[in-house]
Structure formats: C-alpha cells, structure tokens
Scaffold this active site. Structure first.
Site, PDB file in Angstrom:
ATOM      1  N   ARG A 100     -11.391  17.729  10.763  1.00  0.00           N
ATOM      2  CA  ARG A 100     -10.365  17.131   9.880  1.00  0.00           C
ATOM      3  C   ARG A 100      -8.987  17.220  10.531  1.00  0.00           C
ATOM      4  O   ARG A 100      -8.183  16.300  10.443  1.00  0.00           O
ATOM      5  CB  ARG A 100     -10.340  17.800   8.504  1.00  0.00           C
ATOM      6  CG  ARG A 100      -9.206  17.262   7.649  1.00  0.00           C
ATOM      7  CD  ARG A 100      -9.267  17.592   6.157  1.00  0.00           C
ATOM      8  NE  ARG A 100     -10.008  18.766   5.819  1.00  0.00           N
ATOM      9  CZ  ARG A 100      -9.544  20.032   5.908  1.00  0.00           C
ATOM     10  NH1 ARG A 100      -8.320  20.264   6.347  1.00  0.00           N
ATOM     11  NH2 ARG A 100     -10.308  21.044   5.574  1.00  0.00           N
TER      12      ARG A 100
ATOM     13  N   TYR B   7       0.728  -6.709   1.247  1.00  0.00           N
ATOM     14  CA  TYR B   7      -0.725  -6.643   1.091  1.00  0.00           C
ATOM     15  C   TYR B   7      -1.048  -6.115  -0.311  1.00  0.00           C
ATOM     16  O   TYR B   7      -0.418  -5.146  -0.770  1.00  0.00           O
ATOM     17  CB  TYR B   7      -1.290  -5.720   2.178  1.00  0.00           C
ATOM     18  CG  TYR B   7      -2.786  -5.566   2.122  1.00  0.00           C
ATOM     19  CD1 TYR B   7      -3.621  -6.591   2.554  1.00  0.00           C
ATOM     20  CD2 TYR B   7      -3.359  -4.403   1.626  1.00  0.00           C
ATOM     21  CE1 TYR B   7      -4.995  -6.445   2.489  1.00  0.00           C
ATOM     22  CE2 TYR B   7      -4.728  -4.261   1.564  1.00  0.00           C
ATOM     23  CZ  TYR B   7      -5.548  -5.284   1.994  1.00  0.00           C
ATOM     24  OH  TYR B   7      -6.897  -5.144   1.918  1.00  0.00           O
TER      25      TYR B   7
ATOM     26  N   LYS C 176      -8.607  -4.582  11.269  1.00  0.00           N
ATOM     27  CA  LYS C 176      -8.407  -6.001  11.582  1.00  0.00           C
ATOM     28  C   LYS C 176      -8.424  -6.208  13.104  1.00  0.00           C
ATOM     29  O   LYS C 176      -9.403  -5.876  13.736  1.00  0.00           O
ATOM     30  CB  LYS C 176      -7.120  -6.490  10.925  1.00  0.00           C
ATOM     31  CG  LYS C 176      -6.938  -5.994   9.465  1.00  0.00           C
ATOM     32  CD  LYS C 176      -7.960  -6.561   8.496  1.00  0.00           C
ATOM     33  CE  LYS C 176      -7.979  -5.862   7.138  1.00  0.00           C
ATOM     34  NZ  LYS C 176      -6.706  -5.722   6.455  1.00  0.00           N
TER      35      LYS C 176
HETATM   36  C1  LIG Z   1      -6.147  -4.927   5.383  1.00  0.00           C
HETATM   37  C2  LIG Z   1      -4.719  -4.593   5.344  1.00  0.00           C
HETATM   38  C3  LIG Z   1      -4.268  -3.349   4.856  1.00  0.00           C
HETATM   39  C4  LIG Z   1      -5.197  -2.310   4.277  1.00  0.00           C
HETATM   40  O1  LIG Z   1      -6.055  -1.809   5.219  1.00  0.00           O
HETATM   41  P1  LIG Z   1      -7.545  -1.243   4.908  1.00  0.00           P
HETATM   42  O2  LIG Z   1      -8.052  -0.869   6.235  1.00  0.00           O
HETATM   43  O3  LIG Z   1      -8.301  -2.347   4.236  1.00  0.00           O
HETATM   44  O4  LIG Z   1      -7.369  -0.077   3.965  1.00  0.00           O
HETATM   45  C5  LIG Z   1      -2.907  -3.106   4.906  1.00  0.00           C
HETATM   46  N1  LIG Z   1      -2.035  -4.016   5.391  1.00  0.00           N
HETATM   47  C6  LIG Z   1      -2.443  -5.223   5.843  1.00  0.00           C
HETATM   48  C7  LIG Z   1      -1.435  -6.193   6.355  1.00  0.00           C
HETATM   49  C8  LIG Z   1      -3.790  -5.557   5.838  1.00  0.00           C
HETATM   50  O5  LIG Z   1      -4.181  -6.760   6.281  1.00  0.00           O
END
Ligand SMILES: *Cc1c(COP(=O)(O)O)cnc(C)c1O
Length: 388
Positions: free
Chosen positions: A49, A102, A199
């Site tokens: 952790r 977001y 992403k």
């Molecule tokens: C997807 C996304 C998030 C959140 O991320 P997760 O990995 O789904 O928790 C935050 N900011 C942006 C711009 C995103 O596209």
C-alpha cells in the site's frame, strides 16, 4: 529532470533495471510485503500500500514525462482527484472547478462539499468575469480540465496559473485528453497534473488507474503520505500493465492525431454533419490558445448530427469500426452519445447549460487504419441518407 524527449522516456523508464537476472523488461513484484534486512532496518519497500517497485517505476515514468519531481499512482483517476483534495483541503477551504468538468469529478467534489469536507464552486473558466469573481474568494485549489469533455473547450493554463499565484492558490490540470505528448501543464505554471491513466496513458482499455504528479518535492511527500493514509494507491499488476501501455504512448498519440485530421476533413464534407468541435479548427474559440499551449490538437472530437434523432440512432447502429461505448483514448475507435451515456446523470437543464445537445456525438479516434475509419463513417452516412 530528464532532458530526453517524451517518447524516449516512455520507452526506456525501468528498462534493464533488474539486477538479479538482467531481465530487459522490469519484472512484476506481486508480493504484498518485503523482508527487513535486519532488526530495525526499514527496507525501501516494506508493504505494497505504501510502496512497490512496479508502482515506483510507473510513477517515475509519469513524473519524468510531465517534467515533475514526484507522483502518486492511484487505483483510478477519480481516486487521484480525491487524494489531491484530501491532502490539501480543510472544511474552510475553497476549490474552484470547471462547470463542465468530468461528471465523476463533479459528483465527487459536490458530494464531499455537501458533507462539509471543503467548499466548491463550479465556474465557467472561459468567462473572465465569473472566474475573477471566484478568484476574489481566495480559493486554495483550482482545477482545470483542458480540453474539456465533450465540447473540447480550451482554457489558457499560463494565464490561470499567473492569476492563481496572485491569490496564493495551487493549480492542477487534468491532462487526461492530451497526455504529456501534447501538453505539459507544469511547464506552463501549474503545480499538479492529474490523469485518468485509464485513457490514453494506458491506452488499451484494459486498466483503470490514475495519478497525481507534482512540481514540488514537498507536495510529492505530502501526497505519498496521504495516498498511504487513505489507501488510494494503485496495484502492482495495474502498474505493470500501465507502464507496458506507456511504452507506445509517443507512437500512439501521433497516429491518433494524424487519423483525427483525416476524419475531420471528411466530416466537413458531409451534409449530415452540423457544427464540429475540435481545437484544430480555426473557428473553434480555443484554437489560438490551443496552438500556443499544446503541441498537438488531440483525437477527441464532437459534432452535431444534422439529421433527425431517429436518423442519428440509425447512423450509430450502422457503424462497424466505432464501438458505441463510454471511455476514450484506447486503440479502438469509439462513438458516444454524451446526453444518453457519459453525461446522462446531469439532467436536462445542466446539459443545456453545458451545451450538450441530443444531437451531439463524440468520437474517440482509435488506431485502426484511417482510410478504413473514414470508409466506415461514409457507409453509415450513406445508409442514413438512403433510409430516411
Ligand atoms: C475518465 C476521466 C476521469 C476519471 O477517471 P477514472 O479512471 O474513470 O476514475 C477524470 N477526468 C477525466 C478527464 C476523465 O476522462
């Protein structure tokens, strides 16, 4: 700080670092705990952790890519945002966030503010008067998301950071849409960069993850302490996978960008396409700022479908190479109807205020051959025309 180019950092971080067997690719350490060499001698890693070799390498790759000094890798992008506000905000502190941020970020900040953990104001950051008004309330933190989702609005990072400094606020940029290949917020004056590594950073739609990257070592230490305290850190396996994804980040971003250009030129010739939203277009309100602060325009784009709503649904159904799905930034191309998918929790009034219409479609341009992608869009537009 590394003077190498991002694509090189992405490929090389941790390569040939194994001292035991000289594995070229760093091995994966799944062990939750590590032996103490002797009584009272604390090893570099003792419990996963708080630290792990795979997460450590990923953190190094990410802060070097963003020209930072430290990073904490978290189990998702949302927990990276949560870690950041947990570390720096108390009940009397204010954070300013974009009104079109977001959806999960909006929910997180709003829910925690309603519990009294801190104060939040959601502001249209391209509206100078609204932003100056919010700054006058002396926020402790400011979050920027540029380009924004789904209308790819652009905010001037250097300008906001200069104004934030005057009131002593710290600025974080959510750099998920562009990655350090196309935008380096710390070099423009930001104090933190946050990513949903889910992403483009991982890029293969198979790991959920996040990171907070810092410019100062002190902030890095504070965030590492908080990451361990609240248990926000990422797992070894996810870290291994994400570093594997990062290897090709430079190459992927180039192809994403190149294919987006071809798709944009094609969309501009279509009668079923109304307004197109992408910072590369000269008529886009953020075009000049994007040219100044980005080294690429990115591969997220939206457009208004200029036929009926029934025709729009039919068009989406005809596509073979754009999967109807949420998320973005993977090798596979995606199409999303924000009003009924990613942004459906917002409600009609908030959707209208954010400018997200029922006719809006968002594309995440993937790495299939661009000619195939254009041909797929062309056949779906042709069928949508014939059938109505
Ligand atoms: C997807 C996304 C998030 C959140 O991320 P997760 O990995 O789904 O928790 C935050 N900011 C942006 C711009 C995103 O596209």
């Amino acid at each position: 700080m590394s003077t190498r180019k991002p694509a090189t950092i992405a490929v090389r971080t941790g390569i040939e670092s194994d001292t035991q067997h000289h594995a070229v690719v760093p091995p994966i350490y799944l062990s939750t705990n590590y032996g103490f060499p002797a009584f009272g001698e604390v090893p570099k890693y003792d419990y996963t952790r708080s630290g792990n070799p795979n997460r450590g390498l990923l953190e190094t790759a990410l802060y070097e890519l963003e020209s930072g000094t430290g990073a904490v890798v978290t189990n998702c992008g949302t927990s990276a945002l949560n870690l950041w506000v947990s570390a720096f905000l108390g009940p009397d502190d204010l954070i300013i966030a974009p009104h079109d941020c977001y959806g999960g970020t909006y929910r997180l900040f709003n829910t925690r503010a309603n519990k009294g953990d801190f104060k939040v104001r959601f502001v249209d950051q391209s509206d100078q008067t609204a932003f100056a008004d919010a700054l006058a309330q002396k926020p402790k933190l400011i979050l920027l998301e540029t380009p924004s989702n789904p209308l790819v609005r652009v905010v001037d990072i250097a300008d906001v950071c200069a104004k934030a400094k005057q009131v002593g606020a710290l600025v974080a940029v959510d750099n998920t849409f562009l990655t350090p290949i196309f935008q380096k917020p710390l070099e423009l004056g930001a104090d933190f960069v946050i990513h949903s590594t889910t992403k483009y950073i991982n890029g293969h739609s198979d790991v959920i993850g996040g990171v907070v990257i810092t410019k100062s070592e002190q902030h890095a230490e504070e965030l590492a302490w908080w990451g361990n305290c609240i248990g926000a850190t990422g797992t070894p396996f996810d870290s291994y996978m994400t570093l594997r994804g990062i290897r090709t980040l430079g190459a992927r971003m180039k192809v994403h960008e190149e294919s987006s250009k071809q798709i944009l030129s094609f969309l501009q010739t279509q009668d079923l396409v109304g307004k197109i939203y992408h910072p590369s277009l000269p008529q886009h309100p953020g075009h000049e700022i994007a040219k100044k602060q980005q080294t690429g325009f990115g591969s997220m784009l939206s457009f208004e479908f200029a036929g009926s709503f029934e025709q729009l649904k039919f068009f989406v159904g005809q596509l073979e190479l754009f999967s109807l799905a949420e998320s973005l930034g993977g090798v596979e191309s995606l199409i999303c109807h924000p009003a009924s998918m990613t942004h459906r929790a917002m409600g009609e009034a908030a959707l209208a205020e954010a400018g997200v219409s029922q006719q809006l479609l968002r594309l995440s341009v993937g790495l299939e051959d661009a000619e195939d992608l254009v041909a797929d869009l062309a056949q779906a537009f042709a069928k949508a025309k014939e059938s109505f």
